[in-house]
Design an enzyme around this catalytic site. Structure first.
Site, PDB file in Angstrom:
ATOM      1  N   SER A 182      50.498  45.338   3.318  1.00 40.46           N
ATOM      2  CA  SER A 182      50.136  44.123   2.862  1.00 40.46           C
ATOM      3  C   SER A 182      50.692  43.975   1.270  1.00 40.46           C
ATOM      4  O   SER A 182      51.915  44.108   1.047  1.00 40.46           O
ATOM      5  CB  SER A 182      48.619  43.929   3.005  1.00 40.46           C
ATOM      6  OG  SER A 182      48.053  42.423   2.500  1.00 40.46           O
ATOM      7  N   ASP A 217      48.680  41.710   9.536  1.00 33.63           N
ATOM      8  CA  ASP A 217      48.669  42.327   8.442  1.00 33.63           C
ATOM      9  C   ASP A 217      48.374  44.070   8.467  1.00 33.63           C
ATOM     10  O   ASP A 217      47.582  44.352   9.228  1.00 33.63           O
ATOM     11  CB  ASP A 217      47.460  41.916   7.480  1.00 33.63           C
ATOM     12  CG  ASP A 217      47.379  42.160   5.951  1.00 33.63           C
ATOM     13  OD1 ASP A 217      47.283  43.470   6.051  1.00 33.63           O
ATOM     14  OD2 ASP A 217      47.228  41.299   5.221  1.00 33.63           O
TER      15      ASP A 217
END
Length: 445
Positions: free
Chosen positions: A89, A279
Site C-alpha cells: 500500500s 490492497d
C-alpha cells in the site's frame, strides 16, 4: 515457547550455537528464485541471510513516515546494504521509488572504505515522493468511473489510479520486467481476495532476469510485458471499499506450481479468468511475509493506523470498527512473533511505529497518529512533520534494539527544522484527521 513456535516445523534446526544473527547479515543479498515464494514454511535458521526492510501501508501518511525512516537508514549506511525492501500500500510507493535504475547503490558498503550511501536519494526518492503526496490521486481515479467507457469496467478506478501514478512518476510507466538489476531486491505486496493470501510482485533484482509474480495458491511466473511499475503500485494501494480489486486475467500468464485447495475445478478456473487483487495491507499491512522467514535481520517501519479505544454509534461505524479489529489482530500476532524471535536471539532487527513519542511531545504525536490514511493531497507542512517524525523515531528505536546494524555513525540531522517547534506542528496538523468526500487537492501550503 510463545505463539511463534507454530511458525516453525519440527524439522527446522535451532539457531546454531554461538552464531549470532548479525554474523549472517551480509552472507547474501539477492533472493534466489524459488526461495520463499509464498509457502508458509521457514528457511532453516542457519540458512538465513541478509537484512529486510518492511514498509507498511497507510496511504501518503505512511509514505512520508517511511521517507523519514529511509533517509536516516541511508545516513547510517544501512539502506545501501539491504537484501530486500518489502512494501505494501503506502509503503509500496517508497519501495518502488527505490527501484529507480538511476540510483547509485553502493557496491563496497561496509568494507575497504567503500561508499555507504545511495547516490540520488534526494532527487530520485525524496523529491518524487513529496510531489506525489502533494497530489490527490484517489478522487480523479474514482471520478473516472463516470466516463461512459468505464461504466462496465469493474476495476476501472484502480486502473485510472495506475495511470495517475504513471503521470506523476513518469518512469513508473516502465514495465516491471524491464527495470533491470539495481540495488536491494524489491517485493510489492497485494492481496489475492479469492484465496485470501498475499500476492507478490518481485522486481528483476529479486528474481532474475525479468522478475516474478503470483502467490502460492495460483502459482508464480514472470510478469507480462504490459505490466508497469505504476500498475504494481496501484494494485498494492487499492484499499477497499473505496477501490475495487484489480482484475487480472491469469489465463495468458505462465503461473506454475500453485497449490489448489478443496475448491472445484470450475471455481479455480473462474478465479484464474479474473484474479481479484486488492490492497496489500488487507492481508499483511506490515509487509512482513516476504522477509521474516529467511532473513537474518528484519526492520519494520510501521506508518499504519494506530488502534485506539473508542465508541461507535452507527451500524456502519460498528462494521468498520470490527473490520479494523480483525486487521489489527493479524498485525499484532505478527509483531509478537517477530519480537519474540528477536528477544530469543533468533533474529536481529528492530521495529518502529508512528505512535512512538520521540522528538515531539505526546500531544503532537497523537495528532500525527490521527492524520488521515488517504491518497489525497497532503500539504507541505503535513509532509514535513511526518517525515521528520519518521526520521527521529527510526534513529531512536534502531539504536535501542539493533545498534549492531549501524554501519556509519552519522550525526543526527533531522529534516525540516522549520517544523521542529511543537506549536508549529500543532498548527499545521489542525484538521489533518478529517476526510472529505472529494478529498484535498494539490497543495503546497
Amino acid at each position: 515457547m510463545s505463539e511463534s513456535s507454530s511458525w516453525r516445523t519440527p524439522l527446522d534446526p535451532p539457531p546454531q550455537a554461538g552464531r549470532a544473527a548479525s554474523d549472517q547479515l551480509d552472507a547474501g543479498k539477492h533472493q534466489r528464485p524459488g526461495v520463499d515464494l509464498g509457502k508458509p514454511v521457514e528457511v532453516p535458521w542457519a540458512d538465513r541471510h541478509g537484512t529486510g526492510l518492511c514498509l507498511s501501508g497507510g496511504g501518503f501518511r505512511a509514505a512520508m513516515f517511511h521517507l523519514g525512516s529511509t533517509r536516516r537508514l541511508d545516513e547510517l549506511g544501512i539502506l545501501g546494504r539491504l537484501r530486500t525492501v518489502s512494501g505494501v500500500s503506502g509503503g509500496s510507493i517508497i519501495a518502488n521509488l527505490l527501484c529507480d535504475p538511476r540510483l547509485g547503490w553502493p557496491s563496497g558498503a561496509g568494507g575497504d572504505g567503500g561508499a555507504t550511501r545511495i547516490e540520488g536519494f534526494e532527487e530520485l526518492v525524496a523529491g518524487p515522493a513529496r510531489r506525489l503526496a502533494s497530489t490527490n490521486v484517489r478522487t480523479p481515479a474514482l471520478l473516472s468511473r463516470l466516463r461512459p467507457d468505464r461504466w462496465l469496467v469493474q476495476d476501472g478506478a484502480v486502473r485510472a489510479m495506475a495511470d495517475g501514478f504513471a503521470r506523476e512518476i513518469d518512469w513508473w510507466a516502465t514495465p516491471l520486467r524491464d527495470l533491470g538489476v539495481v540495488g536491494a531486491s524489491t517485493v510489492t505486496g497485494a492481496t489475492d481476495v479469492a484465496y485470501g493470501v498475499d500476492w507478490r510482485f518481485y522486481d528483476p533484482t529479486a528474481v532474475r532476469p525479468a522478475g516474478w509474480m503470483g502467490d502460492y495458491r495460483l502459482g508464480f511466473g514472470p510478469p507480462p510485458p504490459w505490466l508497469r511499475v505504476a500498475d504494481v503500485v496501484a494494485t498494492s494501494c487499492a484499499f477497499p471499499p473505496v477501490f475495487g480489486p484489480w482484475r487480472l486475467d491469469g489465463r495468458g500468464l505462465d503461473l506454475r506450481g500453485g497449490v489448489a485447495g478443496r475448491e472445484a475445478v470450475e471455481t479455480r478456473d473462474a478465479i484464474r479468468r479474473s484474479i481479484p487483487l486488492s490492497d496489500g495491507g488487507v492481508y499483511d499491512n506490515l509487509g512482513l511475509e516476504p522477509v521474516w522467514k529467511d532473513h537474518a535481520a528484519v526492520l519494520v517501519s510501521d506508518g499504519g493506523g494506530v488502534f485506539r479505544a473508542r465508541t461507535t454509534r452507527t451500524p456502519l461505524g460498528q462494521m468498520l470498527r470490527t473490520m479494523s479489529i480483525a486487521s489489527d489482530g493479524g498485525t499484532s500476532v505478527r509483531l509478537r512473533w517477530l519480537h519474540s524471535s528477536m528477544s530469543a536471539g533468533e533474529l536481529a532487527g528492530a521495529t518502529w511505529a508512528l505512535d512512538e513519542v520521540v522528538g515531539y511531545p505526546p500531544d503532537v504525536v497523537e495528532l500525527v497518529n490521527a492524520i488521515r490514511t488517504d491518497l489525497d493531497a497532503f500539504s507541505q507542512g503535513e509532509q514535513m512533520v511526518v517525515e521528520r517524525h519518521g526520521y527521529l523515531v527510526t534513529d531512536a528505536l534502531l539504536r535501542e534494539h539493533a545498534p549492531e546494524l549501524v554501519v556509519v555513525e552519522a550525526a543526527l540531522d533531522p529534516p525540516h527544522p522549520e517544523v521542529a517547534d511543537p506549536e508549529v506542528a500543532r498548527r499545521i496538523l489542525r484538521g489533518s484527521d478529517r476526510r472529505t468526500l472529494l478529498g484535498r487537492w494539490r497543495s503546497t501550503a
